[in-house]
Design a protein around this motif. Structure first.
Motif, short mmCIF file in Angstrom:
data_model
loop_
_atom_site.label_atom_id
_atom_site.label_comp_id
_atom_site.label_asym_id
_atom_site.label_seq_id
_atom_site.Cartn_x
_atom_site.Cartn_y
_atom_site.Cartn_z
N TYR A 53 0.83 -1.21 0.00
CA TYR A 53 0.00 0.00 0.00
C TYR A 53 0.87 1.26 0.00
CZ TYR A 53 -3.34 3.50 1.59
OH TYR A 53 -4.11 4.63 1.69
N ARG A 54 1.86 1.31 0.88
CA ARG A 54 2.75 2.48 0.97
C ARG A 54 3.54 2.68 -0.32
NH1 ARG A 54 3.95 0.24 5.95
NH2 ARG A 54 6.02 -0.36 5.22
N ASN A 55 4.00 1.59 -0.91
CA ASN A 55 4.82 1.70 -2.12
C ASN A 55 4.00 2.05 -3.36
OD1 ASN A 55 7.93 0.92 -1.84
ND2 ASN A 55 6.75 -0.06 -0.22
N VAL A 56 2.75 1.63 -3.43
CA VAL A 56 1.87 2.05 -4.52
C VAL A 56 1.64 3.56 -4.42
CG1 VAL A 56 -0.52 1.95 -5.34
CG2 VAL A 56 0.77 -0.16 -4.98
N LEU A 57 1.38 4.04 -3.22
CA LEU A 57 1.21 5.49 -3.03
C LEU A 57 2.49 6.24 -3.39
CD1 LEU A 57 -0.78 5.70 0.34
CD2 LEU A 57 -1.67 5.92 -1.99
N LEU A 58 3.63 5.67 -3.04
CA LEU A 58 4.91 6.29 -3.35
C LEU A 58 5.11 6.38 -4.87
CD1 LEU A 58 7.68 7.39 -2.44
CD2 LEU A 58 8.46 5.00 -2.33
N LEU A 59 4.79 5.33 -5.60
CA LEU A 59 4.94 5.34 -7.05
C LEU A 59 4.03 6.39 -7.68
CD1 LEU A 59 6.31 4.16 -9.55
CD2 LEU A 59 4.47 2.45 -9.63
N GLU A 60 2.78 6.42 -7.24
CA GLU A 60 1.85 7.44 -7.76
C GLU A 60 2.39 8.84 -7.50
OE1 GLU A 60 -1.76 6.53 -5.65
OE2 GLU A 60 -2.43 5.09 -7.15
N SER A 61 2.84 9.06 -6.28
CA SER A 61 3.37 10.36 -5.89
C SER A 61 4.63 10.71 -6.68
CB SER A 61 3.67 10.34 -4.38
OG SER A 61 4.23 11.56 -3.98
N ALA A 62 5.48 9.73 -6.95
CA ALA A 62 6.72 9.98 -7.67
C ALA A 62 6.44 10.50 -9.08
CB ALA A 62 7.55 8.70 -7.73
N PHE A 63 5.58 9.83 -9.81
CA PHE A 63 5.28 10.28 -11.17
C PHE A 63 4.59 11.65 -11.15
CE2 PHE A 63 5.57 5.70 -12.52
CZ PHE A 63 6.58 5.89 -13.44
N ARG A 64 3.64 11.82 -10.24
CA ARG A 64 2.92 13.10 -10.15
C ARG A 64 3.89 14.23 -9.82
NH1 ARG A 64 -0.28 11.81 -6.48
NH2 ARG A 64 0.78 12.80 -4.74
N ARG A 65 4.70 14.01 -8.80
CA ARG A 65 5.64 15.05 -8.35
C ARG A 65 6.68 15.37 -9.41
NH1 ARG A 65 8.39 15.25 -2.37
NH2 ARG A 65 9.43 17.23 -2.66
N ALA A 66 7.20 14.35 -10.08
CA ALA A 66 8.19 14.57 -11.14
C ALA A 66 7.59 15.45 -12.24
CB ALA A 66 8.69 13.25 -11.70
N GLY A 67 6.33 15.20 -12.58
CA GLY A 67 5.66 16.01 -13.59
C GLY A 67 5.42 17.42 -13.12
N GLU A 68 4.91 17.57 -11.90
CA GLU A 68 4.62 18.90 -11.35
C GLU A 68 5.87 19.75 -11.17
OE1 GLU A 68 0.72 17.52 -8.71
OE2 GLU A 68 2.59 18.03 -7.69
N GLU A 69 6.95 19.11 -10.71
CA GLU A 69 8.18 19.86 -10.44
C GLU A 69 9.10 19.94 -11.66
OE1 GLU A 69 10.15 18.26 -6.98
OE2 GLU A 69 8.35 18.50 -5.73
#
Length: 171
Positions: free
Chosen positions: A78-94
C-alpha cells in the motif's frame, strides 16, 4: 530515455546515485525515489543535501520482504503504490529532468507494486523526463522499453560467506 540497471550484482543503486550526481552537477532537477529500502544509506544522506535532488521513500523498515508477515507485506505494498503514484505526479509537477525509481524492478518482482502501474507511468512520462529503473530481475517489457540496459552480474560477494552489509560500502 529509459535506463535499466539490473542483475544480482552489487552497484545498481550506486550507478543510479552516480547518475543523479552527474545530472545535479549539471543543474538538472532530480527526483530519487527508493522502494524497499529501510536503512539509511550513505548515498541517500548525501543526495538529500544537494539542492537539485529530491529524495523520496526509503521508509519500509529493517525487514526484508521475505521476513514480513502477510499483513506487513500488504502495508508495504500500500505504501509503495502510493509512493509510485506520488513519484510520477511530483516529477511532472516539479518538471524533474531525471526520475530514478530505485528498486522498482524488485518491488514489481515481489508483488509490492503492480507491474502495469509502473509500465503505465513509464509510457506516460518517457518523453517528459529521463527515467532510471533499478532492481534484480526485470520483466521482459522493462528490458524492451529501456534505451540503456546494464546487467550487474555477481561473480563473488562477501554476503555469500556470511559477511553482513558494511556501512559505507554496501549501504
Amino acid at each position: 530515455m529509459i535506463h535499466l540497471y539490473c542483475g544480482d550484482g552489487k552497484g545498481k543503486t550506486t550507478a543510479a546515485a552516480g547518475l543523479a550526481l552527474r545530472a545535479a552537477g549539471n543543474g538538472m532537477h532530480v527526483l530519487f525515489v527508493q522502494f524497499l529500502k529501510g536503512r539509511e544509506s550513505g548515498e541517500r544522506k548525501i543526495l538529500e543535501k544537494i539542492p537539485e535532488v529530491t529524495v523520496m521513500g526509503g521508509n519500509l523498515g529493517e525487514k526484508f520482504t521475505f521476513q514480513m508477515t502477510r499483513e506487513e507485506r500488504e502495508q508495504a505494498a500500500y505504501r509503495n503504490v502510493l509512493l509510485l503514484e506520488s513519484a510520477f505526479r511530483r516529477a511532472g509537477e516539479e518538471k524533474a529532468e531525471l526520475l530514478i525509481l530505485d528498486e522498482a524492478v524488485t518491488a514489481v518482482e515481489r508483488d509490492i507494486i503492480p507491474s502495469g502501474m509502473l509500465r503505465d507511468g513509464i509510457e506516460r512520462y518517457r518523453h517528459v523526463f529521463e527515467i532510471v529503473l533499478t532492481g534484480s530481475v526485470p520483466e521482459e517489457w522493462m528490458v524492451e522499453a529501456a534505451d540503456y540496459v546494464t546487467d550487474m552480474e555477481k561473480i563473488r560477494h562477501p554476503y555469500d560467506r556470511g559477511i553482513a552489509a558494511r556501512k559505507g560500502i554496501e549501504y
